[in-house]
Scaffold this motif. Structure first.
Motif, PDB file in Angstrom:
ATOM      1  N   TRP A   7       0.826  -1.209   0.000  1.00 64.06           N
ATOM      2  CA  TRP A   7       0.000   0.000   0.000  1.00 64.06           C
ATOM      3  C   TRP A   7       0.864   1.264   0.000  1.00 64.06           C
ATOM      4  CZ3 TRP A   7      -3.761  -1.766   4.450  1.00 64.06           C
ATOM      5  CH2 TRP A   7      -4.628  -2.742   3.944  1.00 64.06           C
ATOM      6  N   MET A   8       1.947   1.257   0.758  1.00 67.35           N
ATOM      7  CA  MET A   8       2.830   2.416   0.804  1.00 67.35           C
ATOM      8  C   MET A   8       3.454   2.692  -0.564  1.00 67.35           C
ATOM      9  SD  MET A   8       4.597   1.659   4.511  1.00 67.35           S
ATOM     10  CE  MET A   8       5.730   3.058   4.534  1.00 67.35           C
ATOM     11  N   THR A   9       3.895   1.624  -1.213  1.00 60.52           N
ATOM     12  CA  THR A   9       4.464   1.780  -2.557  1.00 60.52           C
ATOM     13  C   THR A   9       3.418   2.290  -3.530  1.00 60.52           C
ATOM     14  OG1 THR A   9       6.065   0.001  -2.145  1.00 60.52           O
ATOM     15  CG2 THR A   9       5.631   0.572  -4.439  1.00 60.52           C
ATOM     16  N   GLU A  10       2.217   1.725  -3.463  1.00 58.62           N
ATOM     17  CA  GLU A  10       1.142   2.156  -4.357  1.00 58.62           C
ATOM     18  C   GLU A  10       0.782   3.618  -4.119  1.00 58.62           C
ATOM     19  OE1 GLU A  10      -1.095  -2.212  -4.740  1.00 58.62           O
ATOM     20  OE2 GLU A  10      -1.920  -0.639  -3.452  1.00 58.62           O
ATOM     21  N   SER A  11       0.797   4.042  -2.867  1.00 58.83           N
ATOM     22  CA  SER A  11       0.431   5.438  -2.554  1.00 58.83           C
ATOM     23  C   SER A  11       1.443   6.409  -3.146  1.00 58.83           C
ATOM     24  CB  SER A  11       0.324   5.634  -1.036  1.00 58.83           C
ATOM     25  OG  SER A  11       1.597   5.613  -0.406  1.00 58.83           O
ATOM     26  N   ILE A  12       2.719   6.052  -3.102  1.00 54.94           N
ATOM     27  CA  ILE A  12       3.751   6.933  -3.668  1.00 54.94           C
ATOM     28  C   ILE A  12       3.680   6.920  -5.189  1.00 54.94           C
ATOM     29  CG2 ILE A  12       6.240   7.308  -3.863  1.00 54.94           C
ATOM     30  CD1 ILE A  12       6.508   6.216  -1.011  1.00 54.94           C
ATOM     31  N   GLU A  13       3.395   5.770  -5.772  1.00 52.91           N
ATOM     32  CA  GLU A  13       3.239   5.699  -7.225  1.00 52.91           C
ATOM     33  C   GLU A  13       2.044   6.541  -7.676  1.00 52.91           C
ATOM     34  OE1 GLU A  13       5.093   1.205  -7.930  1.00 52.91           O
ATOM     35  OE2 GLU A  13       2.926   1.485  -7.710  1.00 52.91           O
ATOM     36  N   LEU A  14       0.966   6.518  -6.897  1.00 50.20           N
ATOM     37  CA  LEU A  14      -0.189   7.352  -7.216  1.00 50.20           C
ATOM     38  C   LEU A  14       0.158   8.828  -7.101  1.00 50.20           C
ATOM     39  CD1 LEU A  14      -3.211   7.553  -7.876  1.00 50.20           C
ATOM     40  CD2 LEU A  14      -3.676   7.417  -5.408  1.00 50.20           C
ATOM     41  N   ALA A  15       0.875   9.207  -6.062  1.00 52.81           N
ATOM     42  CA  ALA A  15       1.316  10.595  -5.903  1.00 52.81           C
ATOM     43  C   ALA A  15       2.199  11.010  -7.073  1.00 52.81           C
ATOM     44  CB  ALA A  15       2.074  10.757  -4.588  1.00 52.81           C
ATOM     45  N   ASN A  16       3.044  10.109  -7.527  1.00 48.81           N
ATOM     46  CA  ASN A  16       3.922  10.401  -8.671  1.00 48.81           C
ATOM     47  C   ASN A  16       3.090  10.756  -9.902  1.00 48.81           C
ATOM     48  OD1 ASN A  16       6.772  10.184  -9.862  1.00 48.81           O
ATOM     49  ND2 ASN A  16       5.614   8.834 -11.211  1.00 48.81           N
ATOM     50  N   ARG A  17       2.031   9.989 -10.141  1.00 45.01           N
ATOM     51  CA  ARG A  17       1.183  10.260 -11.311  1.00 45.01           C
ATOM     52  C   ARG A  17       0.469  11.605 -11.174  1.00 45.01           C
ATOM     53  NH1 ARG A  17       0.276   4.642 -10.616  1.00 45.01           N
ATOM     54  NH2 ARG A  17      -1.748   4.940  -9.600  1.00 45.01           N
ATOM     55  N   HIS A  18      -0.005  11.917  -9.978  1.00 39.57           N
ATOM     56  CA  HIS A  18      -0.710  13.189  -9.764  1.00 39.57           C
ATOM     57  C   HIS A  18       0.225  14.373  -9.964  1.00 39.57           C
ATOM     58  CE1 HIS A  18      -4.802  12.347  -8.002  1.00 39.57           C
ATOM     59  NE2 HIS A  18      -4.292  11.125  -8.014  1.00 39.57           N
ATOM     60  N   VAL A  19       1.405  14.313  -9.365  1.00 39.26           N
ATOM     61  CA  VAL A  19       2.347  15.436  -9.471  1.00 39.26           C
ATOM     62  C   VAL A  19       2.824  15.588 -10.915  1.00 39.26           C
ATOM     63  CG1 VAL A  19       4.582  16.343  -8.720  1.00 39.26           C
ATOM     64  CG2 VAL A  19       3.063  15.234  -7.067  1.00 39.26           C
ATOM     65  N   LEU A  20       3.123  14.478 -11.564  1.00 44.64           N
ATOM     66  CA  LEU A  20       3.591  14.545 -12.949  1.00 44.64           C
ATOM     67  C   LEU A  20       2.521  15.123 -13.865  1.00 44.64           C
ATOM     68  CD1 LEU A  20       5.814  13.887 -14.995  1.00 44.64           C
ATOM     69  CD2 LEU A  20       4.796  11.605 -15.244  1.00 44.64           C
ATOM     70  N   TYR A  21       1.266  14.706 -13.677  1.00 44.54           N
ATOM     71  CA  TYR A  21       0.181  15.240 -14.503  1.00 44.54           C
ATOM     72  C   TYR A  21       0.027  16.744 -14.302  1.00 44.54           C
ATOM     73  CZ  TYR A  21      -4.478  16.014 -16.414  1.00 44.54           C
ATOM     74  OH  TYR A  21      -5.533  16.496 -17.142  1.00 44.54           O
ATOM     75  N   ALA A  22       0.071  17.180 -13.043  1.00 44.49           N
ATOM     76  CA  ALA A  22      -0.044  18.616 -12.765  1.00 44.49           C
ATOM     77  C   ALA A  22       1.113  19.389 -13.383  1.00 44.49           C
ATOM     78  CB  ALA A  22      -0.091  18.852 -11.257  1.00 44.49           C
ATOM     79  N   SER A  23       2.293  18.804 -13.345  1.00 41.60           N
ATOM     80  CA  SER A  23       3.464  19.453 -13.931  1.00 41.60           C
ATOM     81  C   SER A  23       3.336  19.587 -15.440  1.00 41.60           C
ATOM     82  CB  SER A  23       4.723  18.647 -13.580  1.00 41.60           C
ATOM     83  OG  SER A  23       5.856  19.152 -14.239  1.00 41.60           O
ATOM     84  N   GLN A  24       2.744  18.579 -16.071  1.00 40.27           N
ATOM     85  CA  GLN A  24       2.640  18.577 -17.532  1.00 40.27           C
ATOM     86  C   GLN A  24       1.470  19.385 -18.056  1.00 40.27           C
ATOM     87  OE1 GLN A  24       2.469  14.329 -18.173  1.00 40.27           O
ATOM     88  NE2 GLN A  24       4.676  14.158 -18.482  1.00 40.27           N
TER      89      GLN A  24
END
Length: 268
Positions: free
Chosen positions: A84-101
């Motif tokens: 779950w911890m790994t999945e939560s960070i991977e989800l955060a990665n997608r959110h931050v990357l999308y906002a950046s792009q």
């Protein structure tokens, strides 16, 4: 085995003496035995967007997964929480990357992150970047995370000494971050919990200003007063120059109780 943890938390974040805004973010989920700290980077104020977004996404995900009855959480296995911890960070990665792009003002932003969660008789630590986790046990301070940075790679290769590293001009160049690439490589490890352990999550604004020994002395002296300990750590970093934002999460283990008898009693 089933365990109950009795934990005490305290946290503090400060802009420092040089920066005009704070790009660090902290979320403490005390009821679930979890804490998240992030140190953002990017254009003007984009770093604070990245760190705030990452910590909130991770906290929301973990709390949703852990939002079961107290009794059900007693038997939570470390392997499941680790996933779950790994999945939560991977989800955060997608959110931050999308906002950046998709937002020109946030282009190129990213953030470090360090996440701590208790499961059974273990502490799980997941991190990306150079925000750190430490443990004070029996008066001795131990660094539990390994920086994902260019400087750490030089240290590992024996190209520089620890004394030289403290004054390096590349110590803030990180090799992993949340939100900068499509995939994120999360490092995660489990550590045995003991009663009276004191754990600290912090951003590099603290460790760049204070040495290992200086931090150890403060933690030793204020282990019984976590809010004052947070304040003294931040004040000391500022007194040493306060060149960056500095943030601290402290949590102390007051008990690690084996409650297997309760499960047996209730037929679980």
């Amino acid at each position: 085995m089933a365990y109950q943890h009795v934990l005490e938390f305290a946290a503090l974040s400060d802009t420092g003496r040089v920066r005009d805004h704070n790009e660090d973010a902290i979320v403490v989920c005390g009821d679930y035995g979890c804490a998240i700290l992030a140190d953002g980077m990017g254009g003007y104020k984009a770093g604070e967007v990245a760190s705030a977004m990452a910590t909130q996404v991770i906290a929301d995900y973990l709390c949703a997964k852990l939002d079961t009855t107290w009794f059900a959480r007693l038997g939570l296995q470390a392997v499941k929480l680790s996933r779950w911890m790994t999945e939560s960070i991977e989800l955060a990665n997608r959110h931050v990357l999308y906002a950046s792009q998709t937002n020109a003002e946030c282009f190129g932003m990213g953030t470090t992150v360090v996440v701590a969660c208790c499961s059974q008789d273990k502490l799980l630590l997941a991190h990306v970047g150079d925000s750190r986790a430490y443990r004070l046990r029996d008066g001795q301070l131990t660094l539990l995370t390994h920086d994902h940075s260019v400087l750490q790679e030089q240290l590992d290769a024996g190209l520089v000494t620890k004394a030289q590293a403290r004054f390096s001009n590349i110590k803030n160049l990180i090799t992993r971050a949340v939100g900068t690439q499509e995939n994120v490589d999360v490092e995660i490890h489990a550590h045995p919990l003991q009663e009276q352990d004191l754990y600290m999550l912090c951003s590099d604004g603290l460790t760049d200003m204070l040495s290992h020994d200086e931090i150890q002395v403060i933690l030793q002296q204020y282990t019984g007063d976590l809010p004052s300990c947070c304040k003294l750590l931040i004040d000391s970093a500022n007194a040493a120059g306060g060149n960056d934002n500095s943030s601290v999460v402290l949590f102390k283990v007051h008990a690690v109780r084996n409650l297997s008898w309760l499960r047996r009693l209730l037929g679980r």
